[in-house]
Scaffold this motif. Sequence first.
Motif, PDB file in Angstrom:
ATOM      1  N   UNK A 113      43.934  59.117 105.651  1.00  0.00           N
ATOM      2  CA  UNK A 113      42.483  59.047 105.867  1.00  0.00           C
ATOM      3  C   UNK A 113      42.062  57.647 106.303  1.00  0.00           C
ATOM      4  N   UNK A 114      42.699  56.611 105.759  1.00  0.00           N
ATOM      5  CA  UNK A 114      42.372  55.243 106.159  1.00  0.00           C
ATOM      6  C   UNK A 114      42.708  55.028 107.633  1.00  0.00           C
ATOM      7  N   UNK A 115      43.871  55.521 108.047  1.00  0.00           N
ATOM      8  CA  UNK A 115      44.262  55.401 109.454  1.00  0.00           C
ATOM      9  C   UNK A 115      43.276  56.134 110.358  1.00  0.00           C
ATOM     10  N   UNK A 116      42.891  57.349 109.961  1.00  0.00           N
ATOM     11  CA  UNK A 116      41.930  58.117 110.761  1.00  0.00           C
ATOM     12  C   UNK A 116      40.555  57.441 110.777  1.00  0.00           C
ATOM     13  N   UNK A 147      41.700  47.858 103.232  1.00  0.00           N
ATOM     14  CA  UNK A 147      41.364  48.313 104.580  1.00  0.00           C
ATOM     15  C   UNK A 147      40.275  49.381 104.545  1.00  0.00           C
ATOM     16  N   UNK A 148      40.382  50.308 103.594  1.00  0.00           N
ATOM     17  CA  UNK A 148      39.367  51.359 103.475  1.00  0.00           C
ATOM     18  C   UNK A 148      37.998  50.753 103.173  1.00  0.00           C
ATOM     19  N   UNK A 149      37.947  49.799 102.266  1.00  0.00           N
ATOM     20  CA  UNK A 149      36.677  49.149 101.933  1.00  0.00           C
ATOM     21  C   UNK A 149      36.124  48.395 103.136  1.00  0.00           C
ATOM     22  N   UNK A 196      39.326  42.287  95.957  1.00  0.00           N
ATOM     23  CA  UNK A 196      40.634  42.928  95.799  1.00  0.00           C
ATOM     24  C   UNK A 196      41.684  42.339  96.740  1.00  0.00           C
ATOM     25  N   UNK A 197      41.254  41.797  97.870  1.00  0.00           N
ATOM     26  CA  UNK A 197      42.187  41.175  98.808  1.00  0.00           C
ATOM     27  C   UNK A 197      41.694  39.796  99.196  1.00  0.00           C
ATOM     28  N   UNK A 198      41.742  38.801  98.285  1.00  0.00           N
ATOM     29  CA  UNK A 198      41.146  37.490  98.566  1.00  0.00           C
ATOM     30  C   UNK A 198      41.775  36.758  99.745  1.00  0.00           C
ATOM     31  N   UNK A 199      42.992  37.134 100.116  1.00  0.00           N
ATOM     32  CA  UNK A 199      43.626  36.472 101.255  1.00  0.00           C
ATOM     33  C   UNK A 199      43.443  37.241 102.559  1.00  0.00           C
ATOM     34  N   UNK A 200      42.781  38.400 102.510  1.00  0.00           N
ATOM     35  CA  UNK A 200      42.558  39.219 103.710  1.00  0.00           C
ATOM     36  C   UNK A 200      41.408  38.615 104.509  1.00  0.00           C
ATOM     37  N   UNK A 201      41.717  37.945 105.603  1.00  0.00           N
ATOM     38  CA  UNK A 201      40.703  37.241 106.378  1.00  0.00           C
ATOM     39  C   UNK A 201      39.725  38.209 107.043  1.00  0.00           C
ATOM     40  N   UNK A 202      40.225  39.362 107.481  1.00  0.00           N
ATOM     41  CA  UNK A 202      39.326  40.305 108.149  1.00  0.00           C
ATOM     42  C   UNK A 202      38.244  40.796 107.195  1.00  0.00           C
TER      43      UNK A 202
END
Length: 647
Positions: free
Chosen positions: A101-104, A154-156, A182-188
Amino acid sequence: MAVRCAGIVYHLHGAQARVAFARLALAGPEGVTRHELADVIWPGALPPTWASALRTLISRLRAFVGPLQSHPVNPLVKRGGRYVLALDGNVLIDVEEAMRAVTDARGALDAGDFATADRLAAAAADRLRFPFLSEHEGHWVAERRERLTEYLVTALEVAGQAAMRSGDHPRAALLAEEATTRGPERESAHRCLMAVREAMGNRGEALRAYQRLRRHLAEEFGVDPSPETEAAYLALLGPASAPAVPSGGAGGYRHRPVPFVGREQQMTTVAGAWSWATRGRRQFVLVTGEAGIGKTRLLREAGAAVAADGGLVLVGRCDEDAMVPYQPIVEALDGYVAASPDDPLDAVSPAARGPLRMLLPSLGGPCPSGELPEQPVVFAAFAQLLTVAAGERPCALLIDDVHWADPQTVALLRYLLRAGADTRLCVVVAARNDLPTSIRRRVRGCMDEVMLPLEHTGEGTEVTLGGLDFAAARMLAAELGTAAGTADGDPVRWAHARSGGNPYMLLEVLRHQAGPDAVPPAVARLVAAKLASIGQDATQLLQVAAVMGPSFGFDTVADAANLDVLAALDALEALLEIGILAEVTAAGSQHPDRTAVYEFRHDIVRQSVDQQVSDARRRHLTSRRQVVPGAGHDTEHRLSRTGAERV
């Protein structure tokens, strides 16, 4: 860990049984060896009797899953030395469904289907928020947990972007905040949060999101944000973004990024200044131009180039009614302090620490202006901190809207440049040159004070931006994929002629696509803001000129406006100085004795002014209209801005 079958939920008891069943279910048709399965069940050292214990556990799993199948064959089998859980095709595994679902959802977002993207991503996030086998540890569980967390972030992020583009900014902010937590290093995810905070009109929160990311990356990994994130940070330098247009409004055109074209020469000049600065020779670049000409964009692109080159980018801007003393310098250095993993005050003298704490928000400031130390103390403290920053790596200080800077800020800027003579510092500032005469002369005088001593030594440069040429306008439209149709069949040439190559007006005309006489609302607001600052006589003269047509003679409009000669001349000079009008000379014409003719620099500005004239006034002005040599509206003897004749 449970199995739902025909509406009934079956729970598998025992932590070892649950992790073994999860490992088998997620292995798919490949299955797992008994040693792989044992390493998951007993992540530490294997017990001496692990082989018999594993056989017992497999028997328990067969007894659990067998009755749940629709056919009599037990799905847990051993093939080629591997255990395989051969599930029916109608069996669904929730975490695998969530990942799909995340990919879609990502695909739907890219396609502009925000509702579908939001629905899929939100449903996936609801499933993935549950911790994966929380009672169990081990390499396989930790690896799988980390992978599912990546999908959750990614979903968020996708749900947040979809909500923002649909206009639901509060929900987008909540989703983006959760993604960064939840992803403090996720720049996007941080870029998404920065974008939604800016769209909500909270630029300060957007800047703080960037600073949190930069500090985290520095403390945890010893690296700087990526060039893409730096570019997003630099984009906060410009005017606040309008809220995203919901799906179904104006197509997808307004969401497309605007390419940067037609400024190669100016970027080369700035790049040359930066090159000298990296070698320890301070540089000052003054970027000037009218509103909408692309000064802010040039600063953004220059900052992105500096960041890609490994330089430190400090950004500030001046507001017309600044509440903070030395606003742009405070903003720029506060960003540096907030993002520094170590205490930057350790590198400055004790005498400088007190003033900096009183001024910089990250250190507890700003304090009221009346409580600030004397100006020399403040200047010296700022200079020390900037020297420390430029000592770490070459530094670019970018300041936008410097035409609103107060005298104290200009004096500080001059001091910083003088104190930084031997530092790796490049200061780039942008200022409008189409302001009313009093403001323009003040700004010009202040900038001359900064520029002249540096220009004499080859360390100061002025870059003046004009309208894009037609080739650049064509390239801009092509990259944006515009396909508007007009009477003459060439929408780009039509838009370029109306806007005079001003990028802001050009894009608004291309986007508006509403006929040859329509004025986009954004352009109308821009023109109205200009008219509000020019005075009654100049406004009256301009309205007459707009009714007269694209070009006119002075005597004609002065008479129709019922102004005496001196008042009309003052009004005309004001309009020439702020760039609304231009004088067409006859020096290059075959008729050098022809009366001087004036015209609007941008025809769309003339149309915007013309629309503000009432019908009664227009009839009166038209009745007094006189024919001016060279100012006819047919094709005979039309003069261009360069003096060449049009036929």
